[in-house]
Motif scaffolding. Structure first.
Motif, PDB file in Angstrom:
ATOM      1  N   MET A 138      76.886  78.786  11.926  1.00  0.00           N
ATOM      2  CA  MET A 138      76.295  80.066  11.600  1.00  0.00           C
ATOM      3  C   MET A 138      75.161  79.878  10.596  1.00  0.00           C
ATOM      4  O   MET A 138      75.213  78.994   9.749  1.00  0.00           O
ATOM      5  N   LEU A 139      74.156  80.740  10.726  1.00  0.00           N
ATOM      6  CA  LEU A 139      72.951  80.666   9.913  1.00  0.00           C
ATOM      7  C   LEU A 139      72.684  82.020   9.279  1.00  0.00           C
ATOM      8  O   LEU A 139      72.790  83.049   9.939  1.00  0.00           O
ATOM      9  N   LEU A 140      72.346  82.006   8.004  1.00  0.00           N
ATOM     10  CA  LEU A 140      71.954  83.204   7.267  1.00  0.00           C
ATOM     11  C   LEU A 140      70.508  83.036   6.838  1.00  0.00           C
ATOM     12  O   LEU A 140      70.175  82.088   6.115  1.00  0.00           O
ATOM     13  N   ASP A 141      69.646  83.938   7.296  1.00  0.00           N
ATOM     14  CA  ASP A 141      68.233  83.909   6.910  1.00  0.00           C
ATOM     15  C   ASP A 141      68.086  84.632   5.575  1.00  0.00           C
ATOM     16  O   ASP A 141      68.477  85.785   5.439  1.00  0.00           O
ATOM     17  N   LEU A 142      67.551  83.939   4.569  1.00  0.00           N
ATOM     18  CA  LEU A 142      67.385  84.526   3.234  1.00  0.00           C
ATOM     19  C   LEU A 142      65.985  85.073   2.991  1.00  0.00           C
ATOM     20  O   LEU A 142      65.718  85.626   1.923  1.00  0.00           O
TER      21      LEU A 142
END
Length: 185
Positions: free
Chosen positions: A180-184
């Motif tokens: 999973m990836l979280l774009d900041l």
């Protein structure tokens, strides 16, 4: 085990994390012995052979939550991924080159986030996550989560993570994990 008041959630650097390794190991061992993980004492020992190496990264950061009596109840740690990371190589399907390009600053790898059973459902995981990521300066956060860990997966989705693939983070025969990836930005 009774619930006790939390006295502190604090951030620690690598050297302090190594000094508190037994506390990290206690939380990890309790949480990851549960289904769907089913990790044994040998699995925990293997994971913590890597811990001092991970903690030596100059950009390593960790957070620990303790009760007012000093009992460790939750932890999280990680560090930015360098150009030589193998994280992207563990995916079962390749991702575009522009996604996997790392420079030691672009992506923060969230290695572990765990809250012991009696203290779940109180927002501790979110607080650890926020404190760990505060001021990291990365564009994004990458993590692996077991798809059968429904509460963890749901929390990550609620925090803005999206699934980008699947991986076998511990090699052949290991369970597939969602990446999973979280774009900041």
């Amino acid at each position: 085990m009774t619930r006790q008041g939390i006295i502190a959630i604090g951030r620690v650097d690598g050297s302090a994390a190594v000094e508190a390794e037994e506390a990290f190991k206690l939380v990890y061992g309790d949480v990851f012995a549960e289904p769907p993980y089913g990790e044994t004492a040998d699995d925990v020992a293997a994971a913590f052979r890597r811990f001092p190496v991970q903690a030596r990264h100059s950009t390593f950061r960790a957070v620990m939550a303790r009760t007012s009596e000093g009992e460790p109840i939750a932890m999280a740690y990680g560090y930015p991924l360098g150009p030589e990371t193998v994280w992207w190589d563990e995916l079962t399907e390749p991702v575009p080159d522009d996604m996997r390009c790392e420079d030691g600053h672009r992506t923060f790898g969230l290695m572990e986030l765990a809250v012991r059973g009696p203290w779940r459902g109180q927002g501790i995981a979110r607080r650890l996550h926020e404190m760990l990521l505060d001021g990291i300066g990365a564009e994004r956060v990458l993590l692996n989560v077991h798809p059968a860990a429904e509460a963890a997966s749901a929390a990550y989705r609620a925090w803005g993570y999206r699934k980008i693939g699947e991986a076998r983070p511990r090699g052949e025969g290991a369970d597939l994990h969602d990446v999973m990836l979280l774009d900041l930005r």
